[in-house]
Design a protein around this motif. Structure first.
Motif, PDB file in Angstrom:
ATOM      1  N   GLY A   1      -9.485 -29.819 -44.532  1.00 15.08           N
ATOM      2  CA  GLY A   1      -8.815 -28.821 -43.977  1.00 15.08           C
ATOM      3  C   GLY A   1      -8.963 -28.753 -42.408  1.00 15.08           C
ATOM      4  N   ALA A   2      -9.514 -29.880 -41.621  1.00 10.16           N
ATOM      5  CA  ALA A   2      -9.611 -29.634 -40.223  1.00 10.16           C
ATOM      6  C   ALA A   2      -8.546 -30.347 -39.556  1.00 10.16           C
TER       7      ALA A   2
ATOM      8  N   VAL B   1      -3.114 -28.794 -47.320  1.00  9.72           N
ATOM      9  CA  VAL B   1      -3.247 -28.650 -45.937  1.00  9.72           C
ATOM     10  C   VAL B   1      -1.984 -28.790 -45.279  1.00  9.72           C
ATOM     11  N   LEU B   2      -1.669 -28.033 -44.381  1.00 12.97           N
ATOM     12  CA  LEU B   2      -0.188 -28.122 -43.798  1.00 12.97           C
ATOM     13  C   LEU B   2      -0.332 -28.370 -42.324  1.00 12.97           C
TER      14      LEU B   2
ATOM     15  N   VAL C   1       0.215 -32.296 -45.636  1.00 11.17           N
ATOM     16  CA  VAL C   1      -0.230 -33.708 -45.210  1.00 11.17           C
ATOM     17  C   VAL C   1      -1.545 -33.916 -46.278  1.00 11.17           C
ATOM     18  N   TYR C   2      -1.952 -32.946 -47.046  1.00 10.16           N
ATOM     19  CA  TYR C   2      -2.803 -33.381 -48.093  1.00 10.16           C
ATOM     20  C   TYR C   2      -2.712 -32.246 -49.108  1.00 10.16           C
TER      21      TYR C   2
ATOM     22  N   LYS D   1      -1.976 -38.045 -36.262  1.00  8.14           N
ATOM     23  CA  LYS D   1      -1.773 -39.057 -37.199  1.00  8.14           C
ATOM     24  C   LYS D   1      -3.098 -38.781 -38.109  1.00  8.14           C
ATOM     25  N   PRO D   2      -3.510 -37.695 -38.734  1.00 11.22           N
ATOM     26  CA  PRO D   2      -2.713 -36.443 -38.459  1.00 11.22           C
ATOM     27  C   PRO D   2      -3.449 -35.455 -37.790  1.00 11.22           C
TER      28      PRO D   2
END
Length: 378
Positions: free
Chosen positions: A100-101, A360-361, A367-368, A130-131
Motif C-alpha cells: 500500500g505504499a 491499491v490504486l 496496480v495491486y 513503475k509503480p
C-alpha cells in the motif's frame, strides 16, 4: 497535523488520475459527472491515502562472502550491471506497492563516489512511476572533501536533474559509511546547496538530536530530520514553524529506549510533525509493510491510531515536499488510494505482521489487487 478527517460512508470520484470529488457517498453518486463511472465497492472497508515511506533504499550494494577469509563484503555498485541493479529495485518497488505504499523517499547513501551516485540516481529516475513515485535524495557517502562536494558533486547532480533533495549527516560517531561532516562544514555545504536550488534534509549521526543540528536545520530551512529521537523541546515549536518534519525510522532497534514514548508525546504536545519511515535497506532489520509501522508507532512511541496514520501519509508526504500531490484524499490530488480490508481505521495498528491491503490504486488505476483463497476438493 495530527488529526484525521473521517468521512463515514464516503466516496471518491477520480477522473484522469486525479481526485475530482470527495465526500458523502450519496452526494457523489448524484453528481452528473459520476454517471457511468466504474465503481469499486468498498463497503465495510477503510479507504485511505496510499502510504508514503520517506526514508528507504531502493538500490544498495549486495554482499558476498570471501572464499579465503569468510568475511562479508559489499560488492561495489560500479562493477554491477545496470540490469542487475534495476531488477532488485523493481522487486523492492513491487513489494512496497503490495503493502500500500506508492511514494518513497529513496536516498543514494550506498554509493561511494560520484560515478556510483549518478548510476543509482539514474536508475531511480528510470523507474519513476513503475509503480512508485520516487523522491530521489542525494546523500553523499565516503571521505569527500567539502570543496570537492561543493564545486563538483553538487553542481553535477543538479545539472543532470537527478535529485532535488540533499541529505547531510553532521556530527561524528555512527554515521552511514563515512558520511559525517562537522557542523561548520555541513553549514558551508548547506549554504552552497541552497543557492543551487536543493531542498535540504538532515540525518543525525547519533541520538539525541543536539542543539547544533537544530540550529543548522533552522538556518537551512530543512524539510526534515531523520532520527529516532525527537529534537529538544526547546526547538520543537521553532522547527515545526518552518515545516521541518521529524522522520522516525520505526524499525530501528534503538527505538526501545524506555523514555521514547515520553519524549515523543512531549514533542507532539509542542506541535511537532512526526513522519514514519521504514528505513529499509538490505542490511539490518527492515520491512516494506507500512501497516506494521503503524503498530510500532503506537506501541513504541505512544502515538494514537490517528497520529500514526497521519505520520505514515500526510506528514511523510510533507517531509518530501510532495503533500501537494499525495498524502491525503482531497480534490486536486493524485488518486493514490489504498483500500484496507478492516471495518475501522483503529484496527490497522492492532494487527502486527498483517497486511490488510486489498486494493491499491495509483493515479486511479489498480496496480495491486489481493487474490481470493482457492480451496479445491471441499
Amino acid at each position: 497535523m495530527q488529526e484525521l478527517h473521517i468521512v463515514p460512508d464516503g466516496a471518491l470520484l477520480i477522473r484522469n488520475g486525479v481526485i475530482e470529488e470527495s465526500g458523502a457517498t450519496q452526494r457523489i453518486e448524484n453528481l452528473q459527472k459520476a454517471r457511468g463511472a466504474r465503481e469499486i465497492d468498498a463497503v465495510g472497508k477503510v479507504v485511505m491515502p496510499a502510504f508514503v515511506d520517506p526514508d528507504a533504499v531502493l538500490i544498495a550494494s549486495p554482499t558476498q562472502v570471501s572464499r579465503t577469509s569468510g568475511e562479508i563484503k559489499e560488492i561495489p555498485l560500479r562493477v554491477l550491471s545496470r540490469r542487475r541493479l534495476e531488477a532488485g529495485a523493481i522487486s523492492a518497488a513491487a513489494a512496497w506497492a503490495r503493502c500500500g505504499a506508492l511514494t518513497v523517499g529513496a536516498h543514494s547513501g550506498y554509493a561511494n563516489d560520484l560515478r556510483e551516485t549518478t548510476k543509482v540516481l539514474r536508475i531511480q529516475q528510470g523507474l519513476q512511476s513503475k509503480p512508485l513515485r520516487i523522491r530521489s535524495i542525494f546523500s553523499p557517502r565516503g571521505p569527500t572533501e567539502v570543496k570537492v562536494l561543493i564545486e563538483q558533486w553538487l553542481p553535477a547532480i543538479r545539472r543532470m536533474n537527478l535529485a532535488p533533495v540533499l541529505e547531510l549527516t553532521p556530527g561524528s560517531g555512527d554515521c552511514l559509511g563515512d558520511a559525517c561532516l562537522g557542523i561548520d562544514d555541513a553549514r558551508l555545504v548547506a549554504t552552497a546547496a541552497a543557492r543551487m536550488g536543493y531542498s535540504l534534509r538532515i540525518r543525525t549521526a547519533a541520538a539525541p538530536v543536539d542543539a547544533g543540528v537544530c540550529d543548522l536545520a533552522l538556518e537551512g530551512g530543512v524539510l526534515g530530520i531523520v532520527s529516532n529521537m525527537p529534537p529538544p523541546v526547546l526547538y520543537t515549536g521553532r522547527l515545526a514553524a518552518i515545516g521541518c518534519v521529524h522522520i522516525i525510522s520505526a524499525m530501528s532497534t534503538t527505538a526501545d529506549d524506555p523514555d521514547i514514548r515520553k519524549q515523543a508525546r512531549a514533542a507532539l504536545a509542542e506541535g511537532a510533525a512526526i513522519a514514519l519511515a521504514s528505513g529499509y535497506r538490505t542490511t539490518g532489520p527492515g520491512s516494506f509493510n507500512s501497516q506494521y509501522l503503524l503498530h510500532l508507532a503506537t506501541e513504541r512511541y505512544g502515538l494514537s491510531d490517528a497520529e500514526a496514520i497521519v505520520a505514515a501519509t500526510w506528514n511523510a508526504a510533507c517531509s518530501l515536499r510532495m503533500s501537494h500531490v499525495t498524502g491525503s484524499l482531497e480534490p486536486g490530488k493524485t488518486g493514490d488510494v489504498s483500500l484496507m480490508d478492516v471495518p475501522d481505521y483503529r484496527d490497522l495498528a492492532r494487527r502486527p505482521g498483517h497486511s490488510d491491503v486489498q486494493v491499491v490504486l495509483r493515479a486511479g488505476q489498480i496496480v495491486y489487487k489481493r487474490g481470493g483463497l482457492l480451496v479445491e476438493g471441499i
